[in-house]
Motif scaffolding. Sequence first.
Motif, PDB file in Angstrom:
ATOM      1  N   PHE A   1      -3.053  34.219 -13.586  1.00 23.64           N
ATOM      2  CA  PHE A   1      -2.560  32.977 -14.181  1.00 23.64           C
ATOM      3  C   PHE A   1      -3.643  31.894 -14.188  1.00 23.64           C
ATOM      4  N   ALA A   2      -4.327  31.711 -13.061  1.00 24.56           N
ATOM      5  CA  ALA A   2      -5.337  30.645 -12.958  1.00 24.56           C
ATOM      6  C   ALA A   2      -6.437  30.828 -13.999  1.00 24.56           C
ATOM      7  N   GLN A   3      -6.849  32.056 -14.234  1.00 31.10           N
ATOM      8  CA  GLN A   3      -7.891  32.324 -15.224  1.00 31.10           C
ATOM      9  C   GLN A   3      -7.384  32.010 -16.635  1.00 31.10           C
ATOM     10  N   ALA A   4      -6.137  32.347 -16.913  1.00 30.76           N
ATOM     11  CA  ALA A   4      -5.561  32.035 -18.231  1.00 30.76           C
ATOM     12  C   ALA A   4      -5.470  30.522 -18.427  1.00 30.76           C
ATOM     13  N   ILE A   5      -5.095  29.807 -17.376  1.00 35.30           N
ATOM     14  CA  ILE A   5      -5.020  28.343 -17.450  1.00 35.30           C
ATOM     15  C   ILE A   5      -6.400  27.774 -17.725  1.00 35.30           C
ATOM     16  N   ASP A   6      -7.410  28.270 -16.998  1.00 31.62           N
ATOM     17  CA  ASP A   6      -8.787  27.808 -17.202  1.00 31.62           C
ATOM     18  C   ASP A   6      -9.311  28.148 -18.590  1.00 31.62           C
ATOM     19  N   ALA A   7      -8.784  29.221 -19.194  1.00 27.41           N
ATOM     20  CA  ALA A   7      -9.227  29.635 -20.528  1.00 27.41           C
ATOM     21  C   ALA A   7      -8.638  28.752 -21.624  1.00 27.41           C
TER      22      ALA A   7
ATOM     23  N   PRO B   1       2.468  24.100 -23.263  1.00 26.34           N
ATOM     24  CA  PRO B   1       3.711  24.610 -22.674  1.00 26.34           C
ATOM     25  C   PRO B   1       3.495  25.863 -21.825  1.00 26.34           C
ATOM     26  N   VAL B   2       2.534  26.693 -22.208  1.00 23.96           N
ATOM     27  CA  VAL B   2       2.240  27.913 -21.450  1.00 23.96           C
ATOM     28  C   VAL B   2       1.540  27.538 -20.144  1.00 23.96           C
ATOM     29  N   ARG B   3       0.619  26.590 -20.217  1.00 20.97           N
ATOM     30  CA  ARG B   3      -0.075  26.127 -19.014  1.00 20.97           C
ATOM     31  C   ARG B   3       0.924  25.600 -17.994  1.00 20.97           C
ATOM     32  N   VAL B   4       1.858  24.764 -18.445  1.00 16.84           N
ATOM     33  CA  VAL B   4       2.873  24.204 -17.546  1.00 16.84           C
ATOM     34  C   VAL B   4       3.705  25.317 -16.922  1.00 16.84           C
TER      35      VAL B   4
ATOM     36  N   VAL C   1      12.513  31.248 -24.295  1.00 21.67           N
ATOM     37  CA  VAL C   1      11.634  30.474 -25.155  1.00 21.67           C
ATOM     38  C   VAL C   1      11.249  29.199 -24.417  1.00 21.67           C
ATOM     39  N   LEU C   2       9.943  28.964 -24.307  1.00 19.99           N
ATOM     40  CA  LEU C   2       9.478  27.712 -23.718  1.00 19.99           C
ATOM     41  C   LEU C   2       9.629  26.619 -24.757  1.00 19.99           C
ATOM     42  N   ARG C   3      10.091  25.488 -24.340  1.00 25.28           N
ATOM     43  CA  ARG C   3      10.266  24.372 -25.274  1.00 25.28           C
ATOM     44  C   ARG C   3       8.908  23.885 -25.751  1.00 25.28           C
ATOM     45  N   PRO C   4       8.733  23.747 -27.063  1.00 25.77           N
ATOM     46  CA  PRO C   4       7.454  23.258 -27.581  1.00 25.77           C
ATOM     47  C   PRO C   4       7.263  21.782 -27.251  1.00 25.77           C
ATOM     48  N   ALA C   5       6.030  21.349 -27.340  1.00 22.01           N
ATOM     49  CA  ALA C   5       5.728  19.934 -27.134  1.00 22.01           C
ATOM     50  C   ALA C   5       6.484  19.107 -28.165  1.00 22.01           C
TER      51      ALA C   5
ATOM     52  N   SER D   1       6.154  28.824 -31.280  1.00 17.73           N
ATOM     53  CA  SER D   1       7.131  29.099 -30.229  1.00 17.73           C
ATOM     54  C   SER D   1       6.424  29.944 -29.186  1.00 17.73           C
ATOM     55  N   PHE D   2       6.710  29.674 -27.932  1.00 16.50           N
ATOM     56  CA  PHE D   2       6.122  30.429 -26.832  1.00 16.50           C
ATOM     57  C   PHE D   2       7.251  31.135 -26.107  1.00 16.50           C
ATOM     58  N   VAL D   3       7.186  32.460 -26.046  1.00 17.99           N
ATOM     59  CA  VAL D   3       8.260  33.262 -25.465  1.00 17.99           C
ATOM     60  C   VAL D   3       7.735  33.971 -24.222  1.00 17.99           C
ATOM     61  N   VAL D   4       8.384  33.715 -23.087  1.00 15.46           N
ATOM     62  CA  VAL D   4       8.040  34.417 -21.854  1.00 15.46           C
ATOM     63  C   VAL D   4       8.656  35.806 -21.927  1.00 15.46           C
ATOM     64  N   CYS D   5       7.845  36.811 -21.655  1.00 13.43           N
ATOM     65  CA  CYS D   5       8.277  38.204 -21.738  1.00 13.43           C
ATOM     66  C   CYS D   5       8.028  38.908 -20.415  1.00 13.43           C
TER      67      CYS D   5
END
Length: 127
Positions: free
Chosen positions: A105-111, A116-119, A64-68, A78-82
């Motif tokens: 990844f870069a395209q998802a970041i740009d989207a 927390p997911v971007r980081v 689980v990524l820690r939320p802001a 909650s953001f969960v890496v799978c």
Amino acid sequence: MISEQAAGSVVDAVVVYDGQVLLVEAAGGWRLPSGTPEPAESATATAARLVYELTGYLVDGSSVLRPAPDAAAPDARSFVVCQLLSESPSAEARFGPEQIRWVPFAQAIDAGVPGPVRVYLEGHTPV
């Protein structure tokens, strides 16, 4: 570790595989697979369940990524890496192949994925 989710919370699954992240079609664009937990369901279990229900892919909700800091409200996400466990989706998926997309990844970041997911993706972008 988060074992239960508050009512009204949402879990976003960050499914990663080979430098790409899984997105699903949503009104107005593409987003991470997301949904709400069932009673007493952990965020990691929710992520694995909803990815399978929506896309047919088997995944393991690993962390689980820690939320802001300002995301402590009852409707916090909650953001969960799978990690991907199956390379071929089941035919039982709610979404068809045209509603599922793997993007770098870069395209998802740009989207505009959430902070927390971007980081996370920036720290794991292949060189």
